[in-house]
Scaffold this active site. Structure first.
Site, PDB file in Angstrom:
ATOM      1  N   GLU A   1      -4.868   4.674  14.044  1.00  0.00           N
ATOM      2  CA  GLU A   1      -5.725   3.724  14.756  1.00  0.00           C
ATOM      3  C   GLU A   1      -6.388   4.298  15.996  1.00  0.00           C
ATOM      4  O   GLU A   1      -7.297   3.670  16.541  1.00  0.00           O
ATOM      5  CB  GLU A   1      -4.942   2.444  15.125  1.00  0.00           C
ATOM      6  CG  GLU A   1      -3.904   2.597  16.221  1.00  0.00           C
ATOM      7  CD  GLU A   1      -2.546   3.081  15.707  1.00  0.00           C
ATOM      8  OE1 GLU A   1      -2.444   3.434  14.516  1.00  0.00           O
ATOM      9  OE2 GLU A   1      -1.590   3.107  16.503  1.00  0.00           O
TER      10      GLU A   1
ATOM     11  N   HIS B   1       0.429   1.800  16.152  1.00  0.00           N
ATOM     12  CA  HIS B   1       0.296   0.639  17.059  1.00  0.00           C
ATOM     13  C   HIS B   1       1.454   0.610  18.059  1.00  0.00           C
ATOM     14  O   HIS B   1       2.232  -0.351  18.114  1.00  0.00           O
ATOM     15  CB  HIS B   1       0.232  -0.669  16.240  1.00  0.00           C
ATOM     16  CG  HIS B   1      -0.984  -0.750  15.372  1.00  0.00           C
ATOM     17  ND1 HIS B   1      -2.253  -0.961  15.885  1.00  0.00           N
ATOM     18  CD2 HIS B   1      -1.138  -0.629  14.039  1.00  0.00           C
ATOM     19  CE1 HIS B   1      -3.132  -0.972  14.892  1.00  0.00           C
ATOM     20  NE2 HIS B   1      -2.492  -0.766  13.760  1.00  0.00           N
TER      21      HIS B   1
ATOM     22  N   LYS C   1       2.200   2.038   7.175  1.00  0.00           N
ATOM     23  CA  LYS C   1       2.665   1.269   8.331  1.00  0.00           C
ATOM     24  C   LYS C   1       3.501   2.142   9.263  1.00  0.00           C
ATOM     25  O   LYS C   1       4.003   3.203   8.870  1.00  0.00           O
ATOM     26  CB  LYS C   1       3.519   0.075   7.881  1.00  0.00           C
ATOM     27  CG  LYS C   1       2.767  -0.960   7.085  1.00  0.00           C
ATOM     28  CD  LYS C   1       1.528  -1.457   7.767  1.00  0.00           C
ATOM     29  CE  LYS C   1       1.799  -2.528   8.784  1.00  0.00           C
ATOM     30  NZ  LYS C   1       0.500  -3.126   9.264  1.00  0.00           N
TER      31      LYS C   1
ATOM     32  N   SER D   1     -10.962  -3.106   8.148  1.00  0.00           N
ATOM     33  CA  SER D   1     -11.864  -4.170   8.602  1.00  0.00           C
ATOM     34  C   SER D   1     -12.881  -4.504   7.508  1.00  0.00           C
ATOM     35  O   SER D   1     -13.253  -5.659   7.323  1.00  0.00           O
ATOM     36  CB  SER D   1     -12.597  -3.744   9.881  1.00  0.00           C
ATOM     37  OG  SER D   1     -11.719  -3.753  10.972  1.00  0.00           O
TER      38      SER D   1
ATOM     39  N   ARG E   1       0.840  -1.201   0.000  1.00  0.00           N
ATOM     40  CA  ARG E   1       0.000   0.000   0.000  1.00  0.00           C
ATOM     41  C   ARG E   1       0.876   1.252   0.000  1.00  0.00           C
ATOM     42  O   ARG E   1       2.083   1.177   0.192  1.00  0.00           O
ATOM     43  CB  ARG E   1      -0.908  -0.005   1.245  1.00  0.00           C
ATOM     44  CG  ARG E   1      -1.991  -1.042   1.204  1.00  0.00           C
ATOM     45  CD  ARG E   1      -2.741  -1.149   2.511  1.00  0.00           C
ATOM     46  NE  ARG E   1      -1.899  -1.664   3.582  1.00  0.00           N
ATOM     47  CZ  ARG E   1      -2.282  -1.801   4.857  1.00  0.00           C
ATOM     48  NH1 ARG E   1      -3.497  -1.460   5.210  1.00  0.00           N
ATOM     49  NH2 ARG E   1      -1.461  -2.286   5.759  1.00  0.00           N
TER      50      ARG E   1
ATOM     51  N   TYR F   1      -0.402   4.642  10.614  1.00  0.00           N
ATOM     52  CA  TYR F   1      -0.649   3.662  11.674  1.00  0.00           C
ATOM     53  C   TYR F   1       0.618   3.544  12.502  1.00  0.00           C
ATOM     54  O   TYR F   1       1.728   3.446  11.945  1.00  0.00           O
ATOM     55  CB  TYR F   1      -0.942   2.273  11.075  1.00  0.00           C
ATOM     56  CG  TYR F   1      -2.294   2.135  10.417  1.00  0.00           C
ATOM     57  CD1 TYR F   1      -3.467   2.279  11.142  1.00  0.00           C
ATOM     58  CD2 TYR F   1      -2.401   1.810   9.073  1.00  0.00           C
ATOM     59  CE1 TYR F   1      -4.709   2.134  10.541  1.00  0.00           C
ATOM     60  CE2 TYR F   1      -3.644   1.660   8.455  1.00  0.00           C
ATOM     61  CZ  TYR F   1      -4.793   1.828   9.199  1.00  0.00           C
ATOM     62  OH  TYR F   1      -6.012   1.678   8.603  1.00  0.00           O
TER      63      TYR F   1
ATOM     64  N   ASP G   1      -4.758 -10.756  14.145  1.00  0.00           N
ATOM     65  CA  ASP G   1      -3.885  -9.617  14.483  1.00  0.00           C
ATOM     66  C   ASP G   1      -4.020  -9.224  15.957  1.00  0.00           C
ATOM     67  O   ASP G   1      -3.207  -8.473  16.470  1.00  0.00           O
ATOM     68  CB  ASP G   1      -4.146  -8.420  13.557  1.00  0.00           C
ATOM     69  CG  ASP G   1      -5.554  -7.874  13.691  1.00  0.00           C
ATOM     70  OD1 ASP G   1      -6.449  -8.598  14.172  1.00  0.00           O
ATOM     71  OD2 ASP G   1      -5.761  -6.706  13.317  1.00  0.00           O
TER      72      ASP G   1
ATOM     73  N   SER H   1     -23.977 -15.476  21.004  1.00  0.00           N
ATOM     74  CA  SER H   1     -22.741 -16.257  21.062  1.00  0.00           C
ATOM     75  C   SER H   1     -22.475 -16.809  22.463  1.00  0.00           C
ATOM     76  O   SER H   1     -21.775 -16.186  23.251  1.00  0.00           O
ATOM     77  CB  SER H   1     -21.566 -15.371  20.615  1.00  0.00           C
ATOM     78  OG  SER H   1     -20.365 -16.056  20.722  1.00  0.00           O
TER      79      SER H   1
ATOM     80  N   ASN I   1      -2.210  -9.688   7.859  1.00  0.00           N
ATOM     81  CA  ASN I   1      -2.420  -8.432   7.106  1.00  0.00           C
ATOM     82  C   ASN I   1      -3.197  -8.733   5.820  1.00  0.00           C
ATOM     83  O   ASN I   1      -2.707  -8.539   4.714  1.00  0.00           O
ATOM     84  CB  ASN I   1      -1.093  -7.732   6.798  1.00  0.00           C
ATOM     85  CG  ASN I   1      -0.222  -8.543   5.872  1.00  0.00           C
ATOM     86  OD1 ASN I   1      -0.307  -9.781   5.870  1.00  0.00           O
ATOM     87  ND2 ASN I   1       0.598  -7.895   5.066  1.00  0.00           N
ATOM     88  N   MET I   2      -4.430  -9.200   6.001  1.00  0.00           N
ATOM     89  CA  MET I   2      -5.246  -9.577   4.847  1.00  0.00           C
ATOM     90  C   MET I   2      -5.396  -8.442   3.819  1.00  0.00           C
ATOM     91  O   MET I   2      -5.330  -8.692   2.622  1.00  0.00           O
ATOM     92  CB  MET I   2      -6.625 -10.075   5.307  1.00  0.00           C
ATOM     93  CG  MET I   2      -6.560 -11.401   6.046  1.00  0.00           C
ATOM     94  SD  MET I   2      -8.146 -11.900   6.728  1.00  0.00           S
ATOM     95  CE  MET I   2      -9.087 -12.258   5.248  1.00  0.00           C
TER      96      MET I   2
END
Ligand code: NAD
Length: 363
Positions: A118, A96, A75, A134, A15, A94, A270, A220, A300-301
Protein backbone atom coordinates in the site's frame (compact mmCIF):
# COMPACT_ATOMS: atom_id res chain seq x y z
CA UNK A 1 15.90 -16.57 -5.25
CA UNK A 2 13.50 -18.93 -3.45
CA UNK A 3 10.02 -17.35 -3.35
CA UNK A 4 7.30 -18.66 -1.03
CA UNK A 5 3.55 -18.21 -1.21
CA UNK A 6 1.57 -19.44 1.84
CA UNK A 7 -2.20 -19.91 1.95
CA UNK A 8 -3.98 -16.85 3.36
CA UNK A 9 -5.34 -17.55 6.85
CA UNK A 10 -7.23 -14.34 7.65
CA UNK A 11 -10.97 -15.20 7.93
CA UNK A 12 -12.94 -14.76 4.67
CA UNK A 13 -9.76 -14.16 2.62
CA UNK A 14 -9.88 -16.18 -0.61
CA UNK A 15 -7.21 -14.34 -2.59
CA UNK A 16 -3.66 -15.65 -3.02
CA UNK A 17 -0.37 -13.75 -3.39
CA UNK A 18 0.82 -15.43 -6.59
CA UNK A 19 -1.14 -16.67 -9.60
CA UNK A 20 0.20 -19.65 -11.56
CA UNK A 21 1.07 -17.19 -14.36
CA UNK A 22 3.13 -15.08 -11.96
CA UNK A 23 4.81 -18.24 -10.66
CA UNK A 24 5.63 -19.18 -14.27
CA UNK A 25 7.25 -15.75 -14.87
CA UNK A 26 9.31 -16.06 -11.70
CA UNK A 27 10.42 -19.56 -12.71
CA UNK A 28 11.37 -18.25 -16.17
CA UNK A 29 13.62 -15.72 -14.41
CA UNK A 30 15.41 -18.62 -12.77
CA UNK A 31 13.72 -18.43 -9.36
CA UNK A 32 12.34 -21.33 -7.35
CA UNK A 33 8.71 -20.91 -6.28
CA UNK A 34 7.17 -22.85 -3.39
CA UNK A 35 3.38 -22.62 -2.88
CA UNK A 36 1.47 -24.02 0.10
CA UNK A 37 -0.96 -26.74 -0.93
CA UNK A 38 -4.46 -25.33 -1.53
CA UNK A 39 -3.22 -21.71 -1.43
CA UNK A 40 -4.91 -20.83 -4.73
CA UNK A 41 -8.12 -22.82 -4.35
CA UNK A 42 -10.24 -19.86 -3.19
CA UNK A 43 -9.24 -17.99 -6.34
CA UNK A 44 -9.82 -21.01 -8.58
CA UNK A 45 -6.19 -22.16 -8.95
CA UNK A 46 -5.46 -25.75 -7.90
CA UNK A 47 -2.05 -27.20 -7.01
CA UNK A 48 -1.76 -28.78 -10.47
CA UNK A 49 -1.86 -25.31 -12.08
CA UNK A 50 1.13 -24.21 -9.98
CA UNK A 51 3.02 -27.43 -10.69
CA UNK A 52 2.40 -26.94 -14.44
CA UNK A 53 3.83 -23.42 -14.02
CA UNK A 54 7.05 -24.83 -12.59
CA UNK A 55 6.36 -24.26 -8.87
CA UNK A 56 6.78 -26.73 -6.05
CA UNK A 57 4.02 -27.50 -3.53
CA UNK A 58 4.67 -27.42 0.23
CA UNK A 59 2.48 -29.29 2.70
CA UNK A 60 2.51 -26.56 5.35
CA UNK A 61 3.02 -22.82 5.82
CA UNK A 62 5.92 -23.67 8.15
CA UNK A 63 7.69 -25.35 5.23
CA UNK A 64 7.07 -22.31 2.96
CA UNK A 65 8.45 -19.85 5.51
CA UNK A 66 11.42 -22.05 6.45
CA UNK A 67 12.58 -22.85 2.92
CA UNK A 68 12.25 -19.53 1.09
CA UNK A 69 13.96 -16.14 1.09
CA UNK A 70 10.97 -14.00 0.10
CA UNK A 71 7.32 -14.45 1.16
CA UNK A 72 4.58 -13.10 -1.11
CA UNK A 73 1.10 -12.73 0.36
CA UNK A 74 -2.08 -10.66 0.17
CA UNK A 75 -3.12 -9.70 3.72
CA UNK A 76 -0.92 -8.59 6.59
CA UNK A 77 0.73 -11.57 8.31
CA UNK A 78 -1.32 -12.93 11.19
CA UNK A 79 0.34 -13.57 14.59
CA UNK A 80 1.17 -17.21 13.75
CA UNK A 81 2.72 -16.21 10.43
CA UNK A 82 4.74 -13.40 12.03
CA UNK A 83 6.31 -15.96 14.35
CA UNK A 84 7.59 -17.83 11.27
CA UNK A 85 9.40 -14.83 9.73
CA UNK A 86 13.15 -14.68 10.26
CA UNK A 87 16.02 -12.21 10.05
CA UNK A 88 17.01 -11.42 6.48
CA UNK A 89 13.77 -12.79 4.98
CA UNK A 90 11.78 -10.44 2.71
CA UNK A 91 8.02 -10.06 3.15
CA UNK A 92 6.03 -8.48 0.27
CA UNK A 93 2.32 -7.98 1.04
CA UNK A 94 -0.30 -5.47 2.28
CA UNK A 95 0.68 -4.46 5.83
CA UNK A 96 -1.39 -1.38 6.87
CA UNK A 97 0.90 -0.98 9.90
CA UNK A 98 -0.16 2.50 11.10
CA UNK A 99 -3.17 1.36 13.18
CA UNK A 100 -1.61 -2.02 14.12
CA UNK A 101 1.03 -1.79 16.91
CA UNK A 102 1.01 -5.56 17.59
CA UNK A 103 1.95 -6.35 14.01
CA UNK A 104 4.56 -3.56 13.96
CA UNK A 105 6.17 -4.94 17.15
CA UNK A 106 6.32 -8.49 15.77
CA UNK A 107 7.71 -7.45 12.39
CA UNK A 108 10.41 -5.37 14.10
CA UNK A 109 11.26 -8.33 16.35
CA UNK A 110 11.46 -10.73 13.39
CA UNK A 111 14.41 -8.92 11.78
CA UNK A 112 12.74 -9.39 8.39
CA UNK A 113 12.61 -6.80 5.58
CA UNK A 114 8.95 -5.90 5.05
CA UNK A 115 7.74 -4.11 1.93
CA UNK A 116 4.11 -2.95 2.02
CA UNK A 117 2.03 -2.99 -1.17
CA UNK A 118 0.00 0.00 0.00
CA UNK A 119 2.93 2.42 0.20
CA UNK A 120 4.62 1.55 -3.10
CA UNK A 121 4.17 4.57 -5.38
CA UNK A 122 4.28 5.39 -9.09
CA UNK A 123 5.83 8.35 -10.91
CA UNK A 124 2.58 10.34 -10.74
CA UNK A 125 2.28 9.97 -6.97
CA UNK A 126 -0.36 7.24 -7.29
CA UNK A 127 -0.49 3.96 -5.39
CA UNK A 128 -0.21 1.28 -8.09
CA UNK A 129 -0.68 -1.70 -5.75
CA UNK A 130 -3.82 -0.23 -4.12
CA UNK A 131 -5.41 0.91 -7.39
CA UNK A 132 -6.40 -2.59 -8.63
CA UNK A 133 -8.51 -3.18 -5.50
CA UNK A 134 -10.15 0.24 -5.90
CA UNK A 135 -10.94 -0.64 -9.51
CA UNK A 136 -12.55 -3.90 -8.37
CA UNK A 137 -14.54 -2.27 -5.52
CA UNK A 138 -15.65 0.53 -7.83
CA UNK A 139 -16.94 -1.84 -10.49
CA UNK A 140 -18.67 -3.95 -7.83
CA UNK A 141 -20.43 -1.00 -6.19
CA UNK A 142 -23.26 -0.54 -8.76
CA UNK A 143 -23.65 -4.33 -8.94
CA UNK A 144 -24.22 -4.67 -5.17
CA UNK A 145 -26.21 -1.43 -5.16
CA UNK A 146 -28.54 -2.79 -7.84
CA UNK A 147 -29.02 -5.94 -5.76
CA UNK A 148 -29.66 -3.91 -2.59
CA UNK A 149 -32.37 -1.92 -4.42
CA UNK A 150 -34.35 -5.10 -5.12
CA UNK A 151 -37.61 -5.39 -3.20
CA UNK A 152 -36.71 -8.68 -1.53
CA UNK A 153 -33.74 -6.95 0.10
CA UNK A 154 -35.89 -4.12 1.44
CA UNK A 155 -34.97 -1.72 -1.39
CA UNK A 156 -37.13 0.57 -3.51
CA UNK A 157 -37.68 -2.08 -6.16
CA UNK A 158 -36.06 0.02 -8.89
CA UNK A 159 -34.10 -1.43 -11.83
CA UNK A 160 -30.92 0.58 -12.48
CA UNK A 161 -31.33 0.70 -16.24
CA UNK A 162 -35.13 1.15 -16.37
CA UNK A 163 -36.94 -0.31 -19.41
CA UNK A 164 -38.56 1.33 -22.46
CA UNK A 165 -41.20 3.66 -21.03
CA UNK A 166 -39.78 3.65 -17.50
CA UNK A 167 -36.97 5.98 -16.36
CA UNK A 168 -33.64 4.54 -15.26
CA UNK A 169 -32.55 4.85 -11.63
CA UNK A 170 -30.59 7.91 -10.51
CA UNK A 171 -27.14 7.03 -9.18
CA UNK A 172 -25.07 9.54 -7.20
CA UNK A 173 -21.34 8.82 -6.83
CA UNK A 174 -19.55 10.94 -4.20
CA UNK A 175 -15.81 11.07 -4.98
CA UNK A 176 -14.56 10.72 -8.56
CA UNK A 177 -11.20 8.99 -7.95
CA UNK A 178 -10.38 5.40 -8.90
CA UNK A 179 -13.38 3.83 -7.10
CA UNK A 180 -15.81 6.56 -8.18
CA UNK A 181 -14.80 6.55 -11.84
CA UNK A 182 -15.12 2.78 -12.13
CA UNK A 183 -18.45 2.84 -10.27
CA UNK A 184 -19.80 5.60 -12.52
CA UNK A 185 -18.72 3.83 -15.69
CA UNK A 186 -20.44 0.59 -14.69
CA UNK A 187 -23.61 2.33 -13.46
CA UNK A 188 -23.78 4.30 -16.73
CA UNK A 189 -23.14 1.08 -18.65
CA UNK A 190 -26.10 -0.51 -16.86
CA UNK A 191 -28.22 2.35 -18.19
CA UNK A 192 -28.53 4.41 -14.98
CA UNK A 193 -28.65 8.21 -14.89
CA UNK A 194 -25.34 8.96 -13.12
CA UNK A 195 -23.83 12.04 -11.47
CA UNK A 196 -20.34 12.14 -9.93
CA UNK A 197 -19.48 14.78 -7.30
CA UNK A 198 -15.89 15.65 -6.39
CA UNK A 199 -14.05 18.50 -4.69
CA UNK A 200 -11.16 18.55 -7.13
CA UNK A 201 -11.80 20.74 -10.17
CA UNK A 202 -8.92 19.17 -12.16
CA UNK A 203 -10.50 15.78 -11.49
CA UNK A 204 -13.96 17.02 -12.55
CA UNK A 205 -12.44 18.47 -15.74
CA UNK A 206 -10.77 15.13 -16.49
CA UNK A 207 -14.00 13.19 -15.88
CA UNK A 208 -15.99 15.58 -18.03
CA UNK A 209 -13.43 15.43 -20.87
CA UNK A 210 -13.27 11.65 -20.90
CA UNK A 211 -16.76 10.55 -19.78
CA UNK A 212 -18.90 13.61 -20.46
CA UNK A 213 -21.29 11.58 -22.63
CA UNK A 214 -21.72 8.83 -20.04
CA UNK A 215 -22.33 10.76 -16.82
CA UNK A 216 -22.59 14.28 -15.38
CA UNK A 217 -20.22 15.86 -12.88
CA UNK A 218 -20.83 18.28 -10.01
CA UNK A 219 -18.84 20.15 -7.38
CA UNK A 220 -19.26 18.49 -3.99
CA UNK A 221 -20.65 21.15 -1.66
CA UNK A 222 -23.21 20.52 1.09
CA UNK A 223 -25.99 22.22 -0.88
CA UNK A 224 -25.35 20.35 -4.14
CA UNK A 225 -25.06 17.09 -2.23
CA UNK A 226 -28.43 17.63 -0.50
CA UNK A 227 -30.12 18.29 -3.88
CA UNK A 228 -28.72 15.09 -5.36
CA UNK A 229 -29.48 12.99 -2.27
CA UNK A 230 -33.16 13.87 -2.56
CA UNK A 231 -33.26 12.57 -6.15
CA UNK A 232 -31.00 9.51 -5.85
CA UNK A 233 -32.10 5.87 -5.87
CA UNK A 234 -28.53 4.70 -5.20
CA UNK A 235 -25.69 6.64 -3.53
CA UNK A 236 -22.12 5.36 -3.75
CA UNK A 237 -19.59 6.80 -1.27
CA UNK A 238 -16.06 6.79 -2.76
CA UNK A 239 -14.16 9.68 -1.20
CA UNK A 240 -10.62 9.54 0.14
CA UNK A 241 -8.46 12.03 1.93
CA UNK A 242 -5.11 10.21 1.87
CA UNK A 243 -3.92 9.10 5.27
CA UNK A 244 -7.03 10.42 7.04
CA UNK A 245 -10.35 9.04 8.19
CA UNK A 246 -13.08 9.51 5.56
CA UNK A 247 -15.01 12.78 6.00
CA UNK A 248 -18.66 12.26 7.05
CA UNK A 249 -20.52 13.81 4.13
CA UNK A 250 -24.03 12.36 4.64
CA UNK A 251 -25.44 12.82 8.14
CA UNK A 252 -28.29 10.93 9.75
CA UNK A 253 -30.63 13.91 9.32
CA UNK A 254 -29.95 13.83 5.56
CA UNK A 255 -31.56 10.38 5.26
CA UNK A 256 -34.93 12.11 5.74
CA UNK A 257 -34.31 13.92 2.44
CA UNK A 258 -33.99 10.61 0.58
CA UNK A 259 -36.59 8.38 -1.05
CA UNK A 260 -37.69 5.49 1.21
CA UNK A 261 -35.94 2.29 0.15
CA UNK A 262 -33.06 4.11 -1.55
CA UNK A 263 -29.69 2.37 -1.19
CA UNK A 264 -26.27 3.60 -0.10
CA UNK A 265 -23.02 1.71 -0.77
CA UNK A 266 -20.20 3.10 1.39
CA UNK A 267 -17.03 1.90 -0.31
CA UNK A 268 -14.99 4.26 1.90
CA UNK A 269 -15.98 2.17 4.94
CA UNK A 270 -12.41 0.82 5.17
CA UNK A 271 -11.41 4.39 6.10
CA UNK A 272 -14.29 4.73 8.56
CA UNK A 273 -17.03 5.45 6.01
CA UNK A 274 -18.31 8.72 4.51
CA UNK A 275 -21.90 8.35 5.78
CA UNK A 276 -22.54 9.03 9.48
CA UNK A 277 -24.83 5.98 9.67
CA UNK A 278 -22.29 3.52 8.18
CA UNK A 279 -20.79 0.66 10.09
CA UNK A 280 -18.67 -2.11 8.58
CA UNK A 281 -20.53 -5.24 7.44
CA UNK A 282 -19.41 -8.59 6.03
CA UNK A 283 -20.16 -10.57 2.88
CA UNK A 284 -22.25 -12.91 5.06
CA UNK A 285 -24.58 -10.07 6.21
CA UNK A 286 -23.80 -7.13 3.93
CA UNK A 287 -26.80 -4.81 4.34
CA UNK A 288 -28.82 -3.12 7.10
CA UNK A 289 -31.43 -0.37 7.22
CA UNK A 290 -31.45 3.02 8.98
CA UNK A 291 -34.51 5.31 8.80
CA UNK A 292 -35.80 3.44 5.72
CA UNK A 293 -32.51 3.71 3.79
CA UNK A 294 -30.56 0.53 2.94
CA UNK A 295 -26.83 0.53 3.72
CA UNK A 296 -24.19 -1.78 2.16
CA UNK A 297 -20.84 -1.33 3.94
CA UNK A 298 -18.61 -4.35 3.28
CA UNK A 299 -15.03 -3.43 4.18
CA UNK A 300 -13.33 -5.99 1.90
CA UNK A 301 -15.48 -5.84 -1.23
CA UNK A 302 -12.78 -7.30 -3.55
CA UNK A 303 -13.00 -10.56 -1.57
CA UNK A 304 -16.38 -11.22 -3.26
CA UNK A 305 -14.58 -11.68 -6.57
CA UNK A 306 -11.42 -13.37 -5.30
CA UNK A 307 -10.37 -14.68 -8.68
CA UNK A 308 -10.57 -11.33 -10.50
CA UNK A 309 -8.99 -9.56 -7.52
CA UNK A 310 -6.13 -12.07 -7.29
CA UNK A 311 -5.28 -11.75 -10.98
CA UNK A 312 -5.57 -7.93 -10.86
CA UNK A 313 -3.32 -7.72 -7.79
CA UNK A 314 -0.79 -10.16 -9.22
CA UNK A 315 -0.62 -8.19 -12.51
CA UNK A 316 0.30 -5.10 -10.48
CA UNK A 317 2.75 -6.72 -8.05
CA UNK A 318 4.61 -8.91 -10.59
CA UNK A 319 7.06 -6.29 -11.96
CA UNK A 320 8.06 -5.33 -8.41
CA UNK A 321 8.27 -8.97 -7.34
CA UNK A 322 10.57 -9.80 -10.26
CA UNK A 323 12.78 -6.79 -9.50
CA UNK A 324 13.06 -7.87 -5.84
CA UNK A 325 13.87 -11.45 -6.81
CA UNK A 326 16.24 -10.64 -9.70
CA UNK A 327 18.28 -7.94 -7.97
CA UNK A 328 17.75 -8.63 -4.27
CA UNK A 329 15.65 -6.18 -2.23
CA UNK A 330 18.48 -3.72 -1.54
CA UNK A 331 19.50 -3.14 -5.16
CA UNK A 332 15.88 -3.22 -6.37
CA UNK A 333 14.98 -0.45 -3.88
CA UNK A 334 18.11 1.57 -4.73
CA UNK A 335 17.19 1.40 -8.42
CA UNK A 336 13.52 2.29 -7.93
CA UNK A 337 12.47 5.02 -5.46
CA UNK A 338 8.82 3.98 -5.93
CA UNK A 339 9.61 0.50 -4.60
CA UNK A 340 11.77 2.01 -1.85
CA UNK A 341 8.65 3.88 -0.68
CA UNK A 342 7.20 0.45 0.07
CA UNK A 343 9.90 -0.37 2.62
CA UNK A 344 8.25 -0.18 6.07
CA UNK A 345 10.47 -2.37 8.26
CA UNK A 346 14.08 -3.52 7.92
CA UNK A 347 16.22 -5.54 10.33
CA UNK A 348 14.43 -4.35 13.47
CA UNK A 349 14.05 -0.73 12.32
CA UNK A 350 10.90 1.08 11.27
CA UNK A 351 11.60 2.83 7.96
CA UNK A 352 8.26 4.49 7.12
CA UNK A 353 7.67 7.94 8.64
CA UNK A 354 3.84 7.86 8.72
CA UNK A 355 3.82 4.56 10.66
CA UNK A 356 6.39 5.95 13.11
CA UNK A 357 4.30 9.10 13.60
CA UNK A 358 1.14 7.04 14.18
CA UNK A 359 2.83 4.86 16.80
CA UNK A 360 5.33 7.24 18.39
CA UNK A 361 8.30 5.16 17.19
CA UNK A 362 11.49 6.83 15.94
CA UNK A 363 12.12 6.11 12.24
P1 NAD B 1 -8.92 8.19 -4.81
O1 NAD B 1 -7.91 9.00 -4.06
O2 NAD B 1 -8.59 7.69 -6.17
O3 NAD B 1 -10.27 9.07 -4.96
C1 NAD B 1 -10.86 9.76 -3.90
C2 NAD B 1 -11.58 10.97 -4.47
O4 NAD B 1 -12.34 11.57 -3.41
C3 NAD B 1 -10.64 12.06 -5.02
O5 NAD B 1 -10.94 12.33 -6.37
C4 NAD B 1 -10.93 13.26 -4.11
O6 NAD B 1 -10.84 14.50 -4.80
C5 NAD B 1 -12.35 12.95 -3.68
N1 NAD B 1 -12.81 13.68 -2.49
C6 NAD B 1 -12.15 13.97 -1.35
N2 NAD B 1 -12.95 14.66 -0.52
C7 NAD B 1 -14.15 14.79 -1.15
C8 NAD B 1 -15.39 15.41 -0.80
N3 NAD B 1 -15.57 16.04 0.36
N4 NAD B 1 -16.41 15.33 -1.70
C9 NAD B 1 -16.25 14.70 -2.87
N5 NAD B 1 -15.09 14.11 -3.25
C10 NAD B 1 -14.07 14.17 -2.40
O7 NAD B 1 -9.34 7.00 -3.83
P2 NAD B 1 -9.98 5.60 -4.28
O8 NAD B 1 -8.90 4.65 -4.65
O9 NAD B 1 -11.06 5.87 -5.26
O10 NAD B 1 -10.60 5.08 -2.90
C11 NAD B 1 -11.81 5.60 -2.37
C12 NAD B 1 -12.14 4.89 -1.06
O11 NAD B 1 -12.49 3.54 -1.33
C13 NAD B 1 -10.95 4.81 -0.09
O12 NAD B 1 -11.41 5.02 1.21
C14 NAD B 1 -10.46 3.40 -0.24
O13 NAD B 1 -9.76 2.95 0.90
C15 NAD B 1 -11.79 2.71 -0.41
N6 NAD B 1 -11.75 1.31 -0.89
C16 NAD B 1 -12.58 0.44 -0.24
C17 NAD B 1 -12.66 -0.87 -0.65
C18 NAD B 1 -13.63 -1.79 0.04
O14 NAD B 1 -13.54 -3.00 -0.14
N7 NAD B 1 -14.60 -1.28 0.79
C19 NAD B 1 -11.84 -1.35 -1.68
C20 NAD B 1 -10.99 -0.45 -2.32
C21 NAD B 1 -10.95 0.90 -1.92
Amino acid sequence: MKIGCPKEIKPQEFRVGLTPNAAREAAAHGHKVLVETGAGVGAGFDDAAYIAAGAGIARTAQEVFAETEMIVKVKEPQAGERALLRKGQVLFTYLHLAPDPDQTRDLLASGATCIAYETVTDDRGGLPLLAPMSEVAGKLAPQVGAWTLQKANGGRGVLLGGVPGVNPARVLVIGGGVVGTHAARVAAGMGADVTVLDRSLPRLRYLDDVFGRDFRTGYSSAGVLAEHLARADLVIGAVLIPGAEAPKLVHRADLALMKPGAAMVDVAIDQGGCFETSHATTHAAPIYEVDGILHYCVANMPGAVARTSTIALSNATLPFLLALADKGWRQACLDDPNLLNGLNVHAGHLTYAAVGAAQGIKV
